[in-house]
Enzyme design. Structure first.
Site, short mmCIF file in Angstrom:
data_model
loop_
_atom_site.label_atom_id
_atom_site.label_comp_id
_atom_site.label_asym_id
_atom_site.label_seq_id
_atom_site.Cartn_x
_atom_site.Cartn_y
_atom_site.Cartn_z
N GLU A 189 0.80 -1.23 0.00
CA GLU A 189 0.00 0.00 0.00
C GLU A 189 0.84 1.29 0.00
O GLU A 189 0.77 2.08 0.95
CB GLU A 189 -0.96 -0.01 1.18
CG GLU A 189 -1.98 -1.12 1.10
CD GLU A 189 -3.10 -1.01 2.14
OE1 GLU A 189 -3.01 -0.14 3.04
OE2 GLU A 189 -4.05 -1.80 2.07
N GLU A 216 -6.14 -8.40 0.41
CA GLU A 216 -6.76 -7.92 1.64
C GLU A 216 -8.21 -7.54 1.36
O GLU A 216 -8.50 -6.86 0.37
CB GLU A 216 -6.03 -6.70 2.22
CG GLU A 216 -4.63 -6.98 2.74
CD GLU A 216 -4.03 -5.76 3.45
OE1 GLU A 216 -4.81 -4.88 3.89
OE2 GLU A 216 -2.79 -5.70 3.56
#
Length: 421
Positions: free
Chosen positions: A235, A339
């Site tokens: 991320e 995720e």
């Protein structure tokens, strides 16, 4: 000058190599001494195969807060470690001092995910674990005069991967915490940094060292024999103006660092690990833009409707988005939804229309809608996360199974959850 026919054969071989060794694929690997680690003798009855059976789709869980502690997931554990007043691992180690911090973190690593957890995951029909780690796992990279991280984690990572490999799990190791922190003010980088310090050449260089070190271990240590994917940074900042060199320098450099480590070990091309950046849907740009090639790439997609303001906050809208939002719409293959969860926006999560105990039917259908869509469009999914101390099954696979929201085997979900939506 090569013939067109010969070029076509070479291209075909490269394409076939690029998608090898994901679940359902056979793989061998050799140690430095020539030992075939794949065929190494294991205790009777222990599955040491490097591929996964059944559907061939990744069905997994993240081991959140194991090696990169996020205090919000396990505040009781964090407090019991003496870290309750600190925002991140960096801060806690700095506050407690290295010796005391090593003791409490090693106790945490010894107890947070145990062999019993791996066995329970296996009994639930899961076949993959994703293990977030920080660059400080390679302790020689840490600046001892200015960086503060717990020591001794590698032995526990080695033990964990050994358990998982023996149980036949496919393993993804993700560099969740990058040198200097890839985002600001977030404990999931291992430090609550006021600004992201990762996006400079010397930090990229440290990341390359870490990735090369990790790749060497994967190819030489039998406990890591089922690691098939290495995530190169979790991320990153989504605004490309704030990430100089991420696409032009870091991504190709990370790819080359992993391949260089494999080349030094004379690893055959069909035994490469997959190099995994975030996908284009994440918002940090096209990860393939400057890659030297795309052989043995994989792509990480994260999908949290909790933080997507473009989707109306209604149960119907959530189901509709999950059923029809193709998470491989950028055509990056293989994509893995690395995720996702069942959590919803903070301002509604405990209201009558969303709280977990009174809305189990919705959350059961939503889980089914998500994973059926992910399996239809991508190479599979990995739930965030295996366990928590939140008392909220929406963030805990283990608790959601206990609550009856997630079945004790993904094969038993309602595969028609999206019918009519």
């Amino acid at each position: 000058m090569i013939s067109v026919a010969f070029a076509a054969v070479v291209f075909s071989l490269l394409v076939s190599q690029a998608s090898a060794w994901l679940p359902g694929e056979h793989k061998e690997i050799y140690g430095r001494d020539g030992t075939n680690l794949f065929n190494i003798t294991r205790p009777t009855g222990v599955d040491s195969k490097r591929w996964l059976q059944a559907s061939g789709k990744i069905r997994g869980v993240n081991l959140g807060s194991m090696f990169v502690f996020e205090p919000w997931i396990a505040s009781t554990e964090w407090s019991n470690m003496g870290c309750g007043s600190y925002a991140s691992e960096f801060d806690c180690v700095s506050g407690l001092g290295q010796t005391q911090a090593n003791t409490v973190f090693q106790n945490h690593w010894n107890t947070w995910i145990t062999q019993d957890d791996i066995s329970q995951m296996q009994s639930y029909g899961l076949n993959t674990i994703r293990v977030p780690v920080g660059y400080w796992m390679m302790e020689s990279l840490v600046y001892s005069n200015s960086e503060h991280f717990p020591q001794g984690g590698f032995n526990f990572l080695e033990r964990l991967c050994g358990w998982a490999s023996n149980a036949g799990f496919f393993i993804i190791i993700d560099m969740h915490g990058a040198p200097g922190a890839q985002v600001a003010n977030n404990a999931d980088t291992g430090q609550n940094a006021p600004s992201p310090g990762f996006y400079v050449d010397y930090q990229y260089a440290r990341a390359y060292q870490f990735l090369g070190w990790l790749t060497n271990i994967i190819h030489t240590n039998n406990n890591f024999r089922n690691v098939g994917v290495v995530g190169i940074v979790n991320e990153p900042v989504q605004n490309s103006a704030q990430t100089p060199g991420l696409l032009s320098d870091y991504y190709p450099g990370a790819y080359n660092a992993i391949r260089a480590a494999e080349s030094a070990l004379n690893v055959a091309a069909n035994n490469y690990v997959h190099v995994q950046p975030m996908n284009q849907l994440w918002g940090s740009g096209d990860p393939n833009q400057n890659m030297p090639n795309q052989n043995f790439m994989a792509y990480d997609d994260h999908r949290y409707l909790k933080w997507d303001s473009s989707v109306a906050v209604t149960q119907q809208a959530y189901l509709q988005d999950s059923c029809h939002n193709n998470r491989n719409s950028d055509n990056e293959t293989p994509t893995i939804v690395g995720e996702f969860s069942l959590s919803v926006p903070d301002d509604v999560q405990w209201t009558s229309g969303w709280e977990p105990n009174g809305n189990k039917n919705f959350y059961t259908q939503w889980f089914a809608a998500q994973i059926s869509s992910y399996e239809a469009n991508t190479n599979g999914w990995i739930f965030w996360c295996w366990k928590s101390q939140l008392g909220d099954y929406r963030w805990s696979y283990q608790d959601a199974v206990t609550a009856g929201v997630i079945p004790n085997n993904p094969q038993n979900i309602n595969w028609g959850a999206c019918n009519g939506i």
